[in-house]
Scaffold this motif. Structure first.
Motif, PDB file in Angstrom:
ATOM      1  N   ALA A 366       0.838  -1.310  -0.042  1.00 54.77           N
ATOM      2  CA  ALA A 366      -0.023   0.145  -0.029  1.00 54.77           C
ATOM      3  C   ALA A 366       0.871   1.287   0.086  1.00 54.77           C
ATOM      4  O   ALA A 366       0.457   2.315  -0.782  1.00 54.77           O
ATOM      5  CB  ALA A 366      -0.987  -0.030   1.022  1.00 54.77           C
ATOM      6  N   MET A 367       1.601   1.172   0.830  1.00 50.53           N
ATOM      7  CA  MET A 367       2.779   2.467   1.045  1.00 50.53           C
ATOM      8  C   MET A 367       3.383   2.702  -0.720  1.00 50.53           C
ATOM      9  O   MET A 367       3.743   3.731  -0.893  1.00 50.53           O
ATOM     10  CB  MET A 367       3.825   2.285   1.871  1.00 50.53           C
ATOM     11  CG  MET A 367       3.371   2.192   3.225  1.00 50.53           C
ATOM     12  SD  MET A 367       4.793   1.448   4.514  1.00 50.53           S
ATOM     13  CE  MET A 367       5.955   2.902   4.364  1.00 50.53           C
ATOM     14  N   LYS A 368       3.738   1.651  -1.308  1.00 50.98           N
ATOM     15  CA  LYS A 368       4.485   1.579  -2.654  1.00 50.98           C
ATOM     16  C   LYS A 368       3.423   2.225  -3.785  1.00 50.98           C
ATOM     17  O   LYS A 368       3.772   3.136  -4.471  1.00 50.98           O
ATOM     18  CB  LYS A 368       4.778   0.334  -2.973  1.00 50.98           C
ATOM     19  CG  LYS A 368       5.632   0.163  -4.134  1.00 50.98           C
ATOM     20  CD  LYS A 368       5.977  -1.254  -4.897  1.00 50.98           C
ATOM     21  CE  LYS A 368       6.435  -2.135  -3.586  1.00 50.98           C
ATOM     22  NZ  LYS A 368       6.822  -3.590  -4.015  1.00 50.98           N
ATOM     23  N   ILE A 369       2.255   1.680  -3.646  1.00 56.07           N
ATOM     24  CA  ILE A 369       1.268   2.211  -4.720  1.00 56.07           C
ATOM     25  C   ILE A 369       0.572   3.669  -4.275  1.00 56.07           C
ATOM     26  O   ILE A 369       0.223   4.358  -5.063  1.00 56.07           O
ATOM     27  CB  ILE A 369      -0.023   1.147  -4.919  1.00 56.07           C
ATOM     28  CG1 ILE A 369      -0.494   0.785  -3.958  1.00 56.07           C
ATOM     29  CG2 ILE A 369       0.825  -0.083  -5.576  1.00 56.07           C
ATOM     30  CD1 ILE A 369      -2.031  -0.081  -4.219  1.00 56.07           C
ATOM     31  N   ALA A 370       0.590   3.873  -3.112  1.00 54.49           N
ATOM     32  CA  ALA A 370       0.045   5.284  -2.630  1.00 54.49           C
ATOM     33  C   ALA A 370       0.682   6.301  -3.251  1.00 54.49           C
ATOM     34  O   ALA A 370       0.237   7.290  -3.612  1.00 54.49           O
ATOM     35  CB  ALA A 370       0.219   5.324  -1.003  1.00 54.49           C
ATOM     36  N   LYS A 371       2.084   6.246  -3.381  1.00 53.46           N
ATOM     37  CA  LYS A 371       3.039   7.042  -3.922  1.00 53.46           C
ATOM     38  C   LYS A 371       2.552   7.402  -5.541  1.00 53.46           C
ATOM     39  O   LYS A 371       3.020   8.433  -6.123  1.00 53.46           O
ATOM     40  CB  LYS A 371       4.422   6.637  -3.759  1.00 53.46           C
ATOM     41  CG  LYS A 371       4.773   6.637  -2.469  1.00 53.46           C
ATOM     42  CD  LYS A 371       6.282   6.191  -2.118  1.00 53.46           C
ATOM     43  CE  LYS A 371       6.647   6.013  -0.695  1.00 53.46           C
ATOM     44  NZ  LYS A 371       8.070   5.313  -0.455  1.00 53.46           N
ATOM     45  N   THR A 372       2.120   6.560  -6.222  1.00 52.39           N
ATOM     46  CA  THR A 372       1.600   6.683  -7.492  1.00 52.39           C
ATOM     47  C   THR A 372       0.292   7.002  -7.865  1.00 52.39           C
ATOM     48  O   THR A 372      -0.208   7.368  -9.022  1.00 52.39           O
ATOM     49  CB  THR A 372       2.018   5.151  -8.348  1.00 52.39           C
ATOM     50  OG1 THR A 372       1.069   4.251  -7.795  1.00 52.39           O
ATOM     51  CG2 THR A 372       3.325   4.457  -7.887  1.00 52.39           C
ATOM     52  N   MET A 373      -0.397   7.167  -6.762  1.00 58.62           N
ATOM     53  CA  MET A 373      -1.936   7.586  -6.882  1.00 58.62           C
ATOM     54  C   MET A 373      -2.122   8.955  -6.616  1.00 58.62           C
ATOM     55  O   MET A 373      -1.225   9.596  -5.726  1.00 58.62           O
ATOM     56  CB  MET A 373      -2.610   6.660  -6.001  1.00 58.62           C
ATOM     57  CG  MET A 373      -2.585   5.016  -6.473  1.00 58.62           C
ATOM     58  SD  MET A 373      -3.228   3.937  -5.103  1.00 58.62           S
ATOM     59  CE  MET A 373      -5.066   4.425  -5.279  1.00 58.62           C
ATOM     60  N   ASP A 374      -3.275   9.571  -6.897  1.00 56.74           N
ATOM     61  CA  ASP A 374      -3.727  10.933  -6.423  1.00 56.74           C
ATOM     62  C   ASP A 374      -4.237  11.073  -5.093  1.00 56.74           C
ATOM     63  O   ASP A 374      -4.603  10.093  -4.443  1.00 56.74           O
ATOM     64  CB  ASP A 374      -4.744  11.353  -7.438  1.00 56.74           C
ATOM     65  CG  ASP A 374      -4.436  11.595  -8.831  1.00 56.74           C
ATOM     66  OD1 ASP A 374      -3.161  11.736  -9.239  1.00 56.74           O
ATOM     67  OD2 ASP A 374      -5.291  11.178  -9.635  1.00 56.74           O
ATOM     68  N   LYS A 375      -4.256  12.238  -4.378  1.00 53.56           N
ATOM     69  CA  LYS A 375      -4.369  12.480  -3.236  1.00 53.56           C
ATOM     70  C   LYS A 375      -5.924  12.156  -2.834  1.00 53.56           C
ATOM     71  O   LYS A 375      -6.389  11.968  -1.530  1.00 53.56           O
ATOM     72  CB  LYS A 375      -3.777  13.807  -2.698  1.00 53.56           C
ATOM     73  CG  LYS A 375      -2.335  13.877  -2.521  1.00 53.56           C
ATOM     74  CD  LYS A 375      -1.869  15.412  -2.009  1.00 53.56           C
ATOM     75  CE  LYS A 375      -0.488  15.163  -1.719  1.00 53.56           C
ATOM     76  NZ  LYS A 375      -0.109  16.529  -1.011  1.00 53.56           N
ATOM     77  N   ASP A 376      -6.907  12.265  -3.739  1.00 55.70           N
ATOM     78  CA  ASP A 376      -8.026  11.973  -3.634  1.00 55.70           C
ATOM     79  C   ASP A 376      -8.651  10.589  -3.692  1.00 55.70           C
ATOM     80  O   ASP A 376      -9.837  10.242  -3.484  1.00 55.70           O
ATOM     81  CB  ASP A 376      -9.070  12.821  -4.696  1.00 55.70           C
ATOM     82  CG  ASP A 376      -8.922  12.436  -5.886  1.00 55.70           C
ATOM     83  OD1 ASP A 376      -7.900  11.893  -6.320  1.00 55.70           O
ATOM     84  OD2 ASP A 376      -9.615  12.851  -6.834  1.00 55.70           O
TER      85      ASP A 376
END
Length: 405
Positions: A366-376
């Protein structure tokens, strides 16, 4: 006919597509048919449902909450990360969800004893707890490597009154524990029931354990709406056998807009014997009474596997996980030991939550993919267990970081 995925799967013979089924010795066909009939008889009975509701609310402490990981989210700098807090379920993991129900089923069948395997010890502790609560004998088989690594859980099982059988065959880990427990059950099936610890094994266990664990997903779905007024973009869970993953996936499986990600242990790397990533590197095969995707050696036998997380070092995967991956409803992520330990410390120091090493795999992904996703955008992680059992092992082998993340 219902359009619900859960109502339609598995078929009457326990197959999810080509995966699943029941490949067992003839002597076990009658007792397994007995278990299937008993489950079908009681699963919709008001008495069973009320007893399970009572136990979950007044003994287990359900519903478990969802927590917004604010500091971890800010650290990653992308999508919002939420945690379904199965670490707050009594005994510290999701395993009690199916163990209490399985022991009620054993009681319904007139059994006097429950037998099971355990890897990280969470299933063993949960089943010993359920057996104590309902007054049944309990016998837990555990590989010698895991007995040493997960010593606190071994002590807990013994305190709860369980007999712990140390397995010294083969690699002395989870597969061998399953082999040993299954052998013991064959000798005692008239008086005992084998309470499988994941969504694996012969039918009806992949279905039963999924159904009992689905409480996680259905709770999470309603709770997440309270936080965000919408469904999550991604639901992430670690996968060994896959019980915690199927539990949370069950609540969202008909919501096609929600991505479902099962995170496998890459361990030390992609070489056979250094990981337990069955869906990523495995092929179709039958093991422990069911057809699924498994890691094989050159002779076609179950390959040696490894993971820092004792509960996910298994050379196969639940048949429903294999089916959902093949059909594209779920995707597979990978997390190695180093990433899992980093996530273990990150969640501990940024959120005040010490996760199980197994759960840390899902947190890391989750930490890894969170960085590639938008804040919303949003990610919901099934925090399937707490890390009390792992703290000595982690600190002895991976020193505590000097500074906060």
């Amino acid at each position: 006919m219902s359009d619900s995925y859960l109502d339609a799967h598995p078929d009457e013979n326990g197959f999810f597509g080509k995966f699943g089924g029941s490949f067992i010795p003839p002597m076990l066909e009658v007792p397994f048919a007995e278990i299937t009939k008993a489950y079908n008889d009681i699963k919709n009975s008001p008495e069973f449902i009320e007893e399970l509701k009572y136990v979950r609310k007044h003994f287990q402490g359900r519903p478990t909450p969802i927590s917004f990981a604010k500091n971890l989210t800010e650290h990653c700098g992308g999508a919002k990360i939420y945690l379904k807090r199965e670490d707050l379920n009594h005994t510290g993991a999701h395993k009690l969800n199916h163990c209490m129900a399985e022991v009620i089923l054993a009681k319904h069948l007139g059994k006097k004893k429950v037998i099971a395997e355990t890897g990280a010890g969470q299933h063993g502790v949960a089943l010993a707890t359920a057996a104590a609560y309902f007054g049944l004998e309990c016998e837990i088989h555990m590989g010698e490597v895991d007995v040493e690594k997960e010593h606190p859980n071994v002590v807990r099982m013994k305190i709860l009154g369980a007999k712990v059988v140390t397995v010294t065959d083969g690699l002395k880990t989870l597969k061998e524990a399953v082999d040993s427990a299954f052998g013991a059950y064959i000798q005692e099936y008239e008086e005992a029931i084998y309470c499988i610890g994941s969504v694996v094994g012969p039918h009806p266990f992949p279905m039963m354990v999924r159904d009992f664990q689905s409480v996680v997903g259905f709770e999470a779905k309603e709770q997440f709406k309270e936080h965000e007024n919408k469904l999550p973009d991604s639901v992430v869970a670690c996968v060994g056998g896959g019980s915690n993953a199927m539990g949370i996936f069950a609540g969202f499986i008909d919501d096609k807009e929600v991505g479902l990600v099962g995170v496998e242990p890459l361990g030390r790397g992609s070489k056979l014997g250094d990981h337990a990533a069955s869906l990523t590197y495995g092929e179709e095969g039958v093991m422990h009474g069911f057809n699924s995707i498994m890691l094989k050696d050159k002779d076609g036998e179950p390959a040696p596997v490894y993971s820092i997380g004792s509960g996910i070092d298994y050379p196969s995967v639940g048949p429903e996980q294999a089916y959902l991956n093949e059909t594209g409803r779920t995707t597979v992520g990978l997390c190695d030991d180093k990433e899992a330990v980093n996530a273990f410390y990150a969640l501990s120091q940024l959120e005040g939550i010490i996760p199980a090493l197994e759960s840390a795999h899902a947190v890391a992904y989750a930490m890894k993919i969170a960085k590639t996703m938008d804040k919303d955008q949003t990610i919901l992680v099934n925090l399937s267990g707490r890390g009390d059992k792992d703290i000595d092992f982690v600190v002895d082998n991976h020193p505590i970081p000097n500074a906060k993340f």
